[in-house]
Design an enzyme around this catalytic site. Structure first.
Site, short mmCIF file in Angstrom:
data_model
loop_
_atom_site.label_atom_id
_atom_site.label_comp_id
_atom_site.label_asym_id
_atom_site.label_seq_id
_atom_site.Cartn_x
_atom_site.Cartn_y
_atom_site.Cartn_z
N LYS A 93 0.83 -1.21 0.00
CA LYS A 93 0.00 0.00 0.00
C LYS A 93 0.87 1.26 0.00
O LYS A 93 0.59 2.20 -0.75
CB LYS A 93 -0.95 -0.02 1.21
CG LYS A 93 -2.05 -1.07 1.08
CD LYS A 93 -2.84 -1.30 2.36
CE LYS A 93 -3.88 -2.40 2.17
NZ LYS A 93 -4.67 -2.70 3.37
N GLN A 95 -4.60 -1.01 9.47
CA GLN A 95 -4.53 -2.37 8.94
C GLN A 95 -5.09 -3.37 9.94
O GLN A 95 -4.76 -3.33 11.13
CB GLN A 95 -3.07 -2.71 8.58
CG GLN A 95 -2.89 -4.05 7.89
CD GLN A 95 -3.54 -4.12 6.51
OE1 GLN A 95 -3.68 -3.12 5.81
NE2 GLN A 95 -3.94 -5.31 6.10
N ASP A 124 -11.12 3.14 4.20
CA ASP A 124 -11.50 1.72 4.15
C ASP A 124 -13.01 1.54 4.10
O ASP A 124 -13.49 0.42 3.89
CB ASP A 124 -10.96 0.98 5.38
CG ASP A 124 -9.70 0.18 5.08
OD1 ASP A 124 -9.62 -0.38 3.97
OD2 ASP A 124 -8.83 0.12 5.96
N1 GUN Z 1 -7.02 -6.54 6.36
C1 GUN Z 1 -7.46 -7.36 5.39
N2 GUN Z 1 -8.10 -6.65 4.43
C2 GUN Z 1 -8.06 -5.37 4.83
C3 GUN Z 1 -8.56 -4.17 4.25
O1 GUN Z 1 -9.18 -4.13 3.19
N3 GUN Z 1 -8.30 -3.04 4.97
C4 GUN Z 1 -7.63 -3.06 6.13
N4 GUN Z 1 -7.45 -1.90 6.77
N5 GUN Z 1 -7.17 -4.15 6.70
C5 GUN Z 1 -7.39 -5.31 6.03
#
Ligand code: GUN
Length: 307
Positions: A56, A100, A123
């Site tokens: 990311k 995350q 998100d």
């Molecule tokens: N962990 C697994 N998928 C995601 C996601 O789409 N966003 C975040 N923040 N954590 C995750």
């Protein structure tokens, strides 16, 4: 000879999305004298989360989005994380905040996610954004994987209108929001889960089948209706010790184990392409779209905050 399914190429489609995001980020920077900013919070040392977060932050650099990394230790407290979120909420240079998941066990995840300002919630996990998604509002930040899936369908020319869609998996991050987006596009949607009787039979009714369970190769070829569109959201890490024979026999997989210690497989059996009309691969399908959608949300959040 059986006809093979058309592959919906997530890597190629994500590049198109990122090209667009790059232009928008440059436009924002020219207008506001700073790039869009995304804060990325990774608490603890979960190795898979570490990989995703690095992907990311690398994507941010590639798109002209400034990333601000925060890595509190694994024994951080809910109060400490709430304090960090408050600071990021108040920071003018931070347009989006990504926490995350999963967070360490001692953390109250709901409380942390609910603290992120809805306007910075890239998100789409905050209850305000979840509510807006359910209502079909325009001013909403939507969860990244579901948006990526819809973009894949659109790019492949698949219109959900009037189709039978079956979503396997009911998570807040993927299954539920995808089902809602498909519903808004006039699909007839069924959400399946571990308690669904005759899961293969329900899956076989699908014109559009979304596999989002996190179980390696669970969706078998005979679960798929001839010509169906199959989207594989699963990205499961397997080591050589726990990989079934059908994985070990794929060329290239042993090399993965030697190089990385693991390999990645989706939720859908590898011979699904003998039955489906179109399908995504994993890796190389939904994963890159999730990251592209995150970048897109970061720029969207930046632009909305300034208008
Ligand atoms: N962990 C697994 N998928 C995601 C996601 O789409 N966003 C975040 N923040 N954590 C995750």
């Amino acid at each position: 000879m059986t006809k093979k399914a058309q592959i919906i190429d997530g890597r190629a489609i994500s590049k198109e999305v990122l090209d667009e995001v790059r232009k928008e980020a440059a436009g924002f920077a020219a207008q506001h004298g700073r790039p869009p900013g995304l804060a990325v919070v990774l608490a603890g040392e979960d190795p898979a989360s570490g990989v995703y977060v690095r992907m990311k932050t690398r994507a941010c650099g590639d798109c002209g989005i400034e990333s601000f990394s925060h890595s509190p230790p694994g024994d951080t407290t809910t109060d400490e994380l709430l304090g960090l979120i408050d600071k990021l909420n108040d920071d003018e240079n931070v347009d989006g905040i990504l926490v995350q998941l999963p967070l360490p066990d001692q953390i109250d995840t709901r409380q942390v996610l609910d603290r992120v300002l809805p306007a910075k919630d890239v998100d789409g996990f905050h209850p305000v954004n979840v509510g807006r998604l359910v209502r079909g509002d325009d001013n909403v930040l939507l969860p990244c994987t579901p948006v990526g899936v819809m973009k894949l369908l659109d790019s492949a020319g698949v219109d959900p209108h009037g189709k039978r869609a079956v979503v396997i998996g009911r998570s807040d991050i993927v299954g539920k929001p995808i089902a809602m987006l498909l519903l808004h596009r006039h699909a007839t949607v069924t959400i399946c889960h571990s308690r669904t009787p005759d899961l293969p039979g329900v899956a076989r009714e699908a014109d559009i089948l979304i596999a989002a369970v996190g179980r390696p190769l669970m969706v078998r070829r005979d679960w798929i209706k001839e010509g169906a569109v199959v989207i594989d959201v699963g990205t499961n890490q397997l080591t050589e010790e726990n990989a079934p024979e059908e994985i070990l026999s794929i060329p290239g997989k042993r090399a993965d184990f030697e190089k990385k210690g693991y390999t990645l497989v989706g939720d859908v059996a590898l011979d699904a392409d003998q039955v489906a009309g179109m399908l995504t691969l994993s890796p190389g399908g939904v994963g890159p779209m999730t990251i592209a959608s995150l970048m897109s949300n970061a720029v969207k959040a930046a632009v909305w905050r300034k208008t």
